[in-house]
Structures are given as structure tokens and as C-alpha cells.
Design a protein around this motif. Structure first.
Motif, mmCIF file in Angstrom:
data_model
loop_
_atom_site.group_PDB
_atom_site.id
_atom_site.type_symbol
_atom_site.label_atom_id
_atom_site.label_comp_id
_atom_site.label_asym_id
_atom_site.label_seq_id
_atom_site.Cartn_x
_atom_site.Cartn_y
_atom_site.Cartn_z
ATOM 1 N N ALA A 1 -3.475 -5.570 3.461
ATOM 2 C CA ALA A 1 -2.807 -4.639 2.552
ATOM 3 C C ALA A 1 -1.332 -4.551 2.880
ATOM 4 O O ALA A 1 -0.476 -4.502 1.987
ATOM 5 C CB ALA A 1 -3.462 -3.258 2.624
ATOM 6 N N ALA B 1 2.200 1.722 -3.484
ATOM 7 C CA ALA B 1 1.093 2.180 -4.323
ATOM 8 C C ALA B 1 0.862 3.669 -4.128
ATOM 9 O O ALA B 1 0.575 4.407 -5.077
ATOM 10 C CB ALA B 1 -0.170 1.390 -3.994
ATOM 11 N N HIS B 2 0.983 4.130 -2.882
ATOM 12 C CA HIS B 2 0.824 5.552 -2.579
ATOM 13 C C HIS B 2 1.913 6.367 -3.275
ATOM 14 O O HIS B 2 1.643 7.452 -3.818
ATOM 15 C CB HIS B 2 0.886 5.742 -1.068
ATOM 16 N N ASP C 1 -6.499 3.715 0.460
ATOM 17 C CA ASP C 1 -6.473 3.824 -1.002
ATOM 18 C C ASP C 1 -6.577 2.446 -1.645
ATOM 19 O O ASP C 1 -7.355 2.241 -2.589
ATOM 20 C CB ASP C 1 -5.168 4.492 -1.450
ATOM 21 N N GLN C 2 -5.783 1.500 -1.144
ATOM 22 C CA GLN C 2 -5.785 0.175 -1.741
ATOM 23 C C GLN C 2 -7.126 -0.530 -1.530
ATOM 24 O O GLN C 2 -7.627 -1.218 -2.417
ATOM 25 C CB GLN C 2 -4.649 -0.664 -1.146
ATOM 26 N N SER D 1 -6.548 -3.586 6.523
ATOM 27 C CA SER D 1 -5.278 -2.897 6.731
ATOM 28 C C SER D 1 -4.129 -3.886 6.872
ATOM 29 O O SER D 1 -3.062 -3.713 6.272
ATOM 30 C CB SER D 1 -5.367 -2.007 7.980
ATOM 31 N N ALA E 1 0.828 -1.204 0.000
ATOM 32 C CA ALA E 1 0.000 0.000 0.000
ATOM 33 C C ALA E 1 0.863 1.256 0.000
ATOM 34 O O ALA E 1 0.508 2.266 -0.602
ATOM 35 C CB ALA E 1 -0.924 -0.004 1.213
ATOM 36 N N SER E 2 2.019 1.187 0.661
ATOM 37 C CA SER E 2 2.922 2.337 0.694
ATOM 38 C C SER E 2 3.501 2.619 -0.681
ATOM 39 O O SER E 2 3.546 3.773 -1.125
ATOM 40 C CB SER E 2 4.053 2.085 1.702
ATOM 41 N N VAL F 1 -3.019 -3.562 -7.803
ATOM 42 C CA VAL F 1 -3.755 -2.310 -7.666
ATOM 43 C C VAL F 1 -3.975 -1.740 -9.062
ATOM 44 O O VAL F 1 -3.094 -1.144 -9.640
ATOM 45 C CB VAL F 1 -2.990 -1.289 -6.793
ATOM 46 N N ALA G 1 -2.662 5.100 2.951
ATOM 47 C CA ALA G 1 -2.322 4.327 1.754
ATOM 48 C C ALA G 1 -3.075 3.008 1.714
ATOM 49 O O ALA G 1 -3.421 2.499 0.638
ATOM 50 C CB ALA G 1 -0.813 4.069 1.712
ATOM 51 N N GLN G 2 -3.347 2.437 2.878
ATOM 52 C CA GLN G 2 -4.112 1.195 2.923
ATOM 53 C C GLN G 2 -5.580 1.442 2.601
ATOM 54 O O GLN G 2 -6.248 0.589 2.010
ATOM 55 C CB GLN G 2 -3.943 0.551 4.299
#
Length: 419
Positions: free
Chosen positions: A210, A66-67, A251-252, A207, A63-64, A136, A248-249
Motif C-alpha cells: 500500500a 486515500a485517507h 482502509d486500502q 502495508s 494510502a495516506s 481505490v 490508512a493502509q
């Protein structure tokens, strides 16, 4: 000029890496981040191009990364092991990082940073697809995925959760797949409204998954199914557990949800950022709400139809305008009643004076039906048909036109669970 963020997480290679990067022409180190949260907060400024991170930094997860990519920042990982080691390659692949500098290769770090940025520029010039994480794949609004509708409202309990819950239920009753996510950082109430007695928080489970790179494969496990078409991601069991979920989590989670369904999100009331996040601390409590707004295709703002509620609504619309940018905003004036002494036309004039909105809806006061629904843990439509239920149906028509049935609205059967 390539602007770099550096996160070494206390590794011994930080000082020589910093010296090599600063000595390379065309490379500038903007900031040495203290942890992953500091890194994620720093990329939102839009000033950085590449993030050099320790592959073993605590909290670094898919998730990080992806951010980072969402903000056009390319990650380059540094490891104390050999870069061609099988475990290292698998770890980097799980995180979605393709550029890895291993033991004995630190002298090439600056060159790798330049090559990663040059490759991104080449993709942009040639019109090639931008690299995204395999797990993602965001969907465009109205294209291959669903819409994300975020229900927000100012403080004072104007009815955000009631609107979000019954909106999702209405769309699901039309045989349209819906994910209802409770992202209120001050304590979720969606589960209680729908009579869900699950002890496991769907949000906390999402969370953790992710963070482990498993959310895509195990998304169904974080949802509580209600009928065939409604899936609920339950919220925080206690308000103090907001610290366990990163933006970020979120977002995912929302990207994965919209890949297969329409999405309705219940959020908190506050839009303020924690000032501590500006000094390298963990993102603030309201980061969950702000992250949801960033993902929204449309925002539903709920305000109470009384002098205090309308004042808060007006202020909230001004605050939201600064946060939401060009995202369409639809206003719901809840608990409308004749005893207030104001007509819908007068309230509409007030709302339009503070913000341009995509639509304005009025939901009538029906305390008896709401109380009955809350006590029984059922949606309003199961309690019985009413002007309030019809108002929510009209809101669903506007927000999710794909769900509008072909039969006349007056012939719809109500009081049924989504199938």
C-alpha cells in the motif's frame, strides 16, 4: 473560508509558504503538522479542506492520500523540483495527487489551494462524481462489492477469533469468495487456528505494498489461499510490530478486499485512542481496530456467557455505540451452557437493555470440538457437525444472505474444505 493543514517535513519553503497562505484572504492555516501520521490524525476532525504537503514527505503514500480524500480533504503537493519534470509527475500520479506546485512557483501556492477547493465545490454543486484514486474504488454495501463484517469483542478472550475464522470458513464452504483479514494489533491468531504455517505476515506485506502504491495489482500476493474461495490475510507475527501498519493502509486493504469478495475481519479488543496521537504523535495501537470499524457494514460483538463476560459485553456495547455510530451491531453470546443458570431470554433482556442490536445469536459451549479443531489446525466444520457449527451457519445466513444455498440447510454437507 478554506482551512488548510500544512506538512512541509522540514523543507525550506515552509516559512514563505505559511506567510503567503496566511496573507491570502479566505485562507486559514489550521495546523502545521509534524509528520504524515500527525496529518492523518488531524484530518479526522472534519475541520480542514486542503492539505499542503511536501511531495517527498517521509511516509506519504497512496494510502495516506486515500485517507485524505475519504475525509474530503484535497491534497496539494509542493516539490523543490520543476512541477513538469517527468519523475515528479509520475511520483505525484502514483500518490494520487493532481495539484503540484514546483520550484519557482511557490508564489502561486495560495491560488492553487483556492482553485482546488473551488473545483471541489463545483463538482459538488453539479452533482459530478467525486475524484477518487484510481486504485481505490470503494464499493457500496451490497452493490458491486462484498460486505465488510468486523468481529469485535471486549477483553477476556470471549472467542472473537474462533467466531471470525469459522464464520469465514462457513461462507467460503458455500462457494462464496471470502477474504479473512487478521487485524488484531495485539498479535494475530487466525493463522494458527487454520493451521497456516506461512512465515510471512500478509498484513505487513499489504502495508508495504500500500505504501508503494502496488496493493491493487499485487493483492493476491498478500493472501494465503485455502481452497478456491477462502483467502486469508495473516496477522502480525509479533505484537510489537503494530507500529508498521497505518490505519490508512488498513482502509486500502479492506477496500481492495471488498472489491472482489465478502470480507470478515478479526480485530483487537480495545477501542481507546492513544492520547499521544492528539499531540502530533503516531496514531495509537488501537488505530487498526478503529479503522476496521469505520469500514464495517456490520459489526459482530462476541461476549462470553458468564457473569464476568456478560458484564464486559454490556460495557463493550456502550463503548461501541459511541464509536460505531449507526453501523448495525449483531451480538453473539458465546459458550452458552445450562450450568450458568440463566436462560437465553434473560440474557437477551440484559443485552437489549444496553444497546439496540440487529440480531442476537447464542453459540453453545463445545470445548471438546474447539480443542480438537485448535490442536489439528482445522475449522470446526471439518471436525464434525454439531450444534456449535449449526449456530455459526445461522450467523452466516444473517450476515451474508448472498451466500445462503438454495438447498435446505439440513441437507448441506459438512466437513469439507472450501472449494
Amino acid at each position: 473560508m478554506i482551512c488548510v493543514l500544512l506538512l512541509a517535513a522540514g523543507e525550506a519553503w515552509e516559512s514563505p509558504a505559511l506567510a503567503d497562505l496566511e496573507a491570502h484572504p479566505g485562507v486559514v492555516v489550521l495546523k502545521r503538522c509534524v509528520d504524515v501520521d500527525d496529518l492523518l490524525a488531524s484530518v479526522t476532525s472534519g475541520q480542514s479542506d486542503v492539505a499542503v504537503v511536501s511531495l517527498d514527505a517521509p511516509g506519504l503514500d497512496p494510502a495516506s492520500t486515500a485517507h485524505l480524500r475519504r475525509h474530503a480533504v484535497r491534497p496539494v503537493a509542493v516539490t523543490t523540483s520543476r512541477s513538469d519534470d517527468l519523475d515528479v509527475r509520475e511520483h505525484a500520479q502514483r500518490l494520487g495527487i493532481t495539484a503540484v506546485v514546483g520550484a519557482g512557483e511557490l508564489a502561486s501556492l495560495a491560488s492553487v489551494v483556492v482553485s482546488v477547493e473551488d473545483a471541489a465545490d463545483t463538482h459538488a454543486r453539479d452533482g459530478a462524481a467525486v475524484e477518487v484514486l484510481p486504485d481505490v474504488v470503494p464499493a457500496e454495501d451490497g452493490a458491486d462489492g462484498g460486505r465488510v463484517v468486523v468481529v469485535w469483542g471486549p477483553g477476556g478472550a470471549p472467542g472473537r477469533t474462533t467466531v471470525a475464522t469459522n464464520l469465514a470458513w462457513e461462507v467460503a464452504s458455500r462457494r462464496t469468495d471470502v477474504v479473512l483479514a487478521d487485524l488484531d494489533p495485539y498479535g494475530g491468531a487466525v493463522a494458527q487456528q487454520l493451521g497456516v504455517l506461512d512465515e510471512v505476515s500478509g498484513l505487513l506485506s499489504a502495508s508495504r505494498l500500500a505504501g508503494a502504491g502496488q496493493l491493487d495489482d499485487r493483492f493476491a500476493s498478500v493472501c494465503r489461499g485455502i481452497g478456491e474461495h477462502l483467502a486469508v490475510v495473516t496477522g502480525l507475527p509479533r505484537a510489537d510490530r503494530w507500529r508498521e501498519v497505518r490505519a490508512a493502509q488498513v482502509d486500502q486493504l479492506l477496500e481492495r478486499a471488498r472489491a472482489s469478495a465478502q470480507v470478515v475481519v478479526d480485530t483487537g479488543f480495545c477501542l481507546e485512542e492513544d492520547v499521544g496521537s492528539d499531540f502530533g504523535g503516531r496514531p495509537g495501537r488501537n488505530a487498526l481496530t478503529l479503522a476496521a470499524l469505520e469500514q464495517a457494514d456490520e459489526v459482530v460483538v462476541v461476549g462470553a456467557a458468564d457473569p464476568v463476560g456478560l458484564t464486559r459485553l454490556a460495557r463493550g456495547l456502550v463503548d461501541l455505540r459511541e464509536r460505531a455510530g449507526g453501523i448495525p451491531v449483531r451480538v453473539v453470546v458465546n459458550r452458552m451452557r445450562s450450568s450458568i443458570g440463566w436462560s437465553e431470554k434473560e440474557i437477551a433482556g440484559m443485552v437489549e437493555g444496553f444497546s439496540r442490536v440487529a440480531g442476537l445469536h447464542f453459540l453453545p459451549e463445545d470445548r471438546a470440538a474447539v480443542d480438537k479443531a485448535l490442536v489439528s489446525g482445522r475449522p470446526l466444520a471439518e471436525v464434525g457437525d454439531s450444534p456449535l457449527v449449526q449456530g455459526i451457519a445461522a450467523l452466516a445466513d444473517a450476515l451474508f444472505p448472498v451466500s445462503v444455498p438454495s438447498v435446505p440447510a439440513g441437507r448441506r454437507r459438512r466437513g469439507r474444505r472450501p472449494r
